[in-house]
Design an enzyme around this catalytic site. Structure first.
Site, PDB file in Angstrom:
ATOM      1  N   ARG A  61       2.453   0.034   4.338  1.00  0.00           N
ATOM      2  CA  ARG A  61       1.964   1.281   3.739  1.00  0.00           C
ATOM      3  C   ARG A  61       1.402   1.111   2.344  1.00  0.00           C
ATOM      4  O   ARG A  61       0.335   1.618   2.021  1.00  0.00           O
ATOM      5  CB  ARG A  61       3.104   2.309   3.630  1.00  0.00           C
ATOM      6  CG  ARG A  61       3.259   3.199   4.800  1.00  0.00           C
ATOM      7  CD  ARG A  61       4.705   3.619   4.897  1.00  0.00           C
ATOM      8  NE  ARG A  61       5.518   2.435   5.093  1.00  0.00           N
ATOM      9  CZ  ARG A  61       5.758   1.905   6.286  1.00  0.00           C
ATOM     10  NH1 ARG A  61       5.311   2.482   7.352  1.00  0.00           N
ATOM     11  NH2 ARG A  61       6.462   0.801   6.402  1.00  0.00           N
ATOM     12  N   THR A  62       2.149   0.431   1.493  1.00  0.00           N
ATOM     13  CA  THR A  62       1.734   0.414   0.088  1.00  0.00           C
ATOM     14  C   THR A  62       0.384  -0.283  -0.050  1.00  0.00           C
ATOM     15  O   THR A  62      -0.528   0.228  -0.703  1.00  0.00           O
ATOM     16  CB  THR A  62       2.808  -0.274  -0.772  1.00  0.00           C
ATOM     17  OG1 THR A  62       4.043   0.402  -0.551  1.00  0.00           O
ATOM     18  CG2 THR A  62       2.451  -0.195  -2.251  1.00  0.00           C
ATOM     19  N   LYS A  91       1.341 -23.215  -5.096  1.00  0.00           N
ATOM     20  CA  LYS A  91       1.144 -24.495  -5.782  1.00  0.00           C
ATOM     21  C   LYS A  91       1.820 -24.505  -7.142  1.00  0.00           C
ATOM     22  O   LYS A  91       1.633 -25.440  -7.932  1.00  0.00           O
ATOM     23  CB  LYS A  91      -0.356 -24.743  -5.967  1.00  0.00           C
ATOM     24  CG  LYS A  91      -1.167 -24.748  -4.692  1.00  0.00           C
ATOM     25  CD  LYS A  91      -2.639 -24.992  -5.029  1.00  0.00           C
ATOM     26  CE  LYS A  91      -3.535 -24.780  -3.813  1.00  0.00           C
ATOM     27  NZ  LYS A  91      -4.948 -24.739  -4.226  1.00  0.00           N
ATOM     28  N   ARG A 112       2.788  -6.727  -5.747  1.00  0.00           N
ATOM     29  CA  ARG A 112       4.188  -6.654  -5.283  1.00  0.00           C
ATOM     30  C   ARG A 112       4.753  -8.050  -5.349  1.00  0.00           C
ATOM     31  O   ARG A 112       4.126  -9.012  -4.899  1.00  0.00           O
ATOM     32  CB  ARG A 112       4.270  -6.105  -3.870  1.00  0.00           C
ATOM     33  CG  ARG A 112       5.676  -6.243  -3.276  1.00  0.00           C
ATOM     34  CD  ARG A 112       5.837  -5.519  -1.980  1.00  0.00           C
ATOM     35  NE  ARG A 112       5.836  -4.078  -2.170  1.00  0.00           N
ATOM     36  CZ  ARG A 112       6.002  -3.193  -1.197  1.00  0.00           C
ATOM     37  NH1 ARG A 112       6.179  -3.613   0.049  1.00  0.00           N
ATOM     38  NH2 ARG A 112       6.001  -1.894  -1.444  1.00  0.00           N
ATOM     39  N   HIS A 140       9.465   0.954  -8.171  1.00  0.00           N
ATOM     40  CA  HIS A 140       8.331   1.192  -7.272  1.00  0.00           C
ATOM     41  C   HIS A 140       7.732   2.532  -7.714  1.00  0.00           C
ATOM     42  O   HIS A 140       7.855   3.546  -7.018  1.00  0.00           O
ATOM     43  CB  HIS A 140       8.841   1.245  -5.840  1.00  0.00           C
ATOM     44  CG  HIS A 140       7.789   1.117  -4.778  1.00  0.00           C
ATOM     45  ND1 HIS A 140       6.430   1.248  -5.029  1.00  0.00           N
ATOM     46  CD2 HIS A 140       7.910   0.877  -3.443  1.00  0.00           C
ATOM     47  CE1 HIS A 140       5.769   1.095  -3.886  1.00  0.00           C
ATOM     48  NE2 HIS A 140       6.638   0.860  -2.918  1.00  0.00           N
TER      49      HIS A 140
HETATM   50  C1  NCD Z   1       9.732   0.464   0.315  1.00  0.00           C
HETATM   51  C2  NCD Z   1       9.717  -0.770  -0.567  1.00  0.00           C
HETATM   52  O1  NCD Z   1       8.943  -1.700  -0.321  1.00  0.00           O
HETATM   53  O2  NCD Z   1      10.461  -0.743  -1.532  1.00  0.00           O
HETATM   54  N1  NCD Z   1       8.656   0.511   1.191  1.00  0.00           N
HETATM   55  C3  NCD Z   1       7.523   1.145   0.776  1.00  0.00           C
HETATM   56  O3  NCD Z   1       6.856   0.733  -0.143  1.00  0.00           O
HETATM   57  N2  NCD Z   1       7.215   2.310   1.392  1.00  0.00           N
HETATM   58  C4  NCD Z   1      11.021   0.714   0.974  1.00  0.00           C
HETATM   59  C5  NCD Z   1      11.659  -0.371   1.782  1.00  0.00           C
HETATM   60  O4  NCD Z   1      11.110  -1.449   1.957  1.00  0.00           O
HETATM   61  O5  NCD Z   1      12.754  -0.094   2.273  1.00  0.00           O
END
Ligand code: NCD
Length: 313
Positions: A61-62, A91, A112, A140
């Site tokens: 999703r993100t 590397k 991320r 997040h």
């Molecule tokens: C979340 C995350 O990556 O922190 N997912 C997301 O971005 N919607 C929640 C999760 O992974 O449980």
């Protein structure tokens, strides 16, 4: 161009980087985009601008909603989806070097990474806005913004609500950011988790200091009875040392249709997704189940963030 845009050129690393007024501005901009997308599939404010998405941890999703948001704004996307194995990090390249390089390739970077503090490190290295899409168990912030957007869309307000957060509140970064964000409104927060997966004590102290009412419990039905919003999270398997330890907590809370029916009639059920087994699928058909709408709202909120940090609104 709106001279009231407070986010031009800014990094979004922690939700605490944003004031209540700045959060309000993002939510309003997102609502505006949601309305405009009813008439047209695209709002070409970011023609010629480039977003880099760099993900060292799994994401559906993100990453896709950021990329969808950039495309809907007419911008372009470059991406490393498996940065851990397929980028030069494999590397031994440092976050600093990666930032110094990415700033020449993109106008905004979404990262991320499994390490807490990695987004701040990238933001310090790169001369273009950096947006934190999750730094380990840290934060997040863009998820918190879309969670606020969802609560407001579903309940009509962010004020005076009782929000239950349930599941792995120790490792779940979405709840860390959302709890901090809710401190801008009058919120009663009920934290429902096994003791070993409780929200970190220093964060709870911070929230209380910010004026939130925070109650901790392990009892799911007692928590549910009071809830206006239930925010369910997955037990974060990847943060445990051993599979045995994870198995001890897997399935500890499962929200069923019956449990939702026993709660307040208008209760809103949210989940950042992915879901494992913590919400049974029979909940999906109830009008209370907001989690798929929540994922959709993420596009509007991320459009707002991209347009704002790039100074296009
Ligand atoms: C979340 C995350 O990556 O922190 N997912 C997301 O971005 N919607 C929640 C999760 O992974 O449980």
């Amino acid at each position: 161009m709106n001279s009231n845009n407070p986010l031009i050129g800014r990094d979004i690393v922690s939700i605490s980087d944003l004031s209540g007024a700045e959060i309000r501005a993002v939510l309003d901009q997102a609502r505006h985009f949601e309305q405009r997308l009813k008439d047209a599939p695209m709002i070409p404010l970011l023609n010629g601008r480039i977003l880099a998405t760099v993900f060292y941890e799994p994401s559906t999703r993100t990453r896709l909603s950021f990329e969808s948001a950039m495309h809907r704004l007419g911008g372009a996307v470059i991406s490393v989806a498996e940065a851990k194995t397929s980028s030069s990090a494999a590397k031994g390249e440092s976050i600093y070097d990666s930032g110094r390089m990415l700033e020449s390739y993109a106008d905004v970077i979404v990262q991320r990474h499994p390490a807490v503090g990695s987004a701040r490190a990238l933001a310090e290295a790169a001369g273009v806005p950096v947006i934190n899409a999750g730094d380990g168990t840290g934060e997040h912030p863009t998820q918190a913004l879309l969670d606020l957007y969802t609560i407001e869309r579903e309940k009509g307000t962010l004020d005076g609500l009782t929000v239950v957060m349930m599941g792995d509140l120790k490792h779940g970064r979405t709840v860390h950011s959302l709890a901090k964000a809710l401190a801008h409104w009058k919120t009663k927060l009920i934290l429902c988790a096994p003791r070993a997966l409780a929200m970190p004590g220093d964060l709870i102290a911070y929230l209380r200091n910010q004026g939130l009412i925070v109650i901790e419990t392990e009892n799911m039905s007692a928590a549910l009875a009071q809830a206006d919003v239930v925010y369910v999270t997955r037990i974060q398997q990847e943060r445990f040392e051993t599979v045995e330890e994870y198995m001890r907590y897997k399935g500890v809370y499962v929200l069923t249709e019956q449990a939702v029916r026993a709660a307040k009639p208008g209760v809103v059920i949210m989940h950042p997704l992915p879901r494992v087994d913590e919400i049974s699928t029979d909940v999906d058909a109830l009008p209370n189940a907001a989690y798929f709408r929540q994922a959709r709202y993420g596009v509007f909120v991320r459009m707002a963030l991209l347009a704002m940090v790039l100074g296009a609104v």
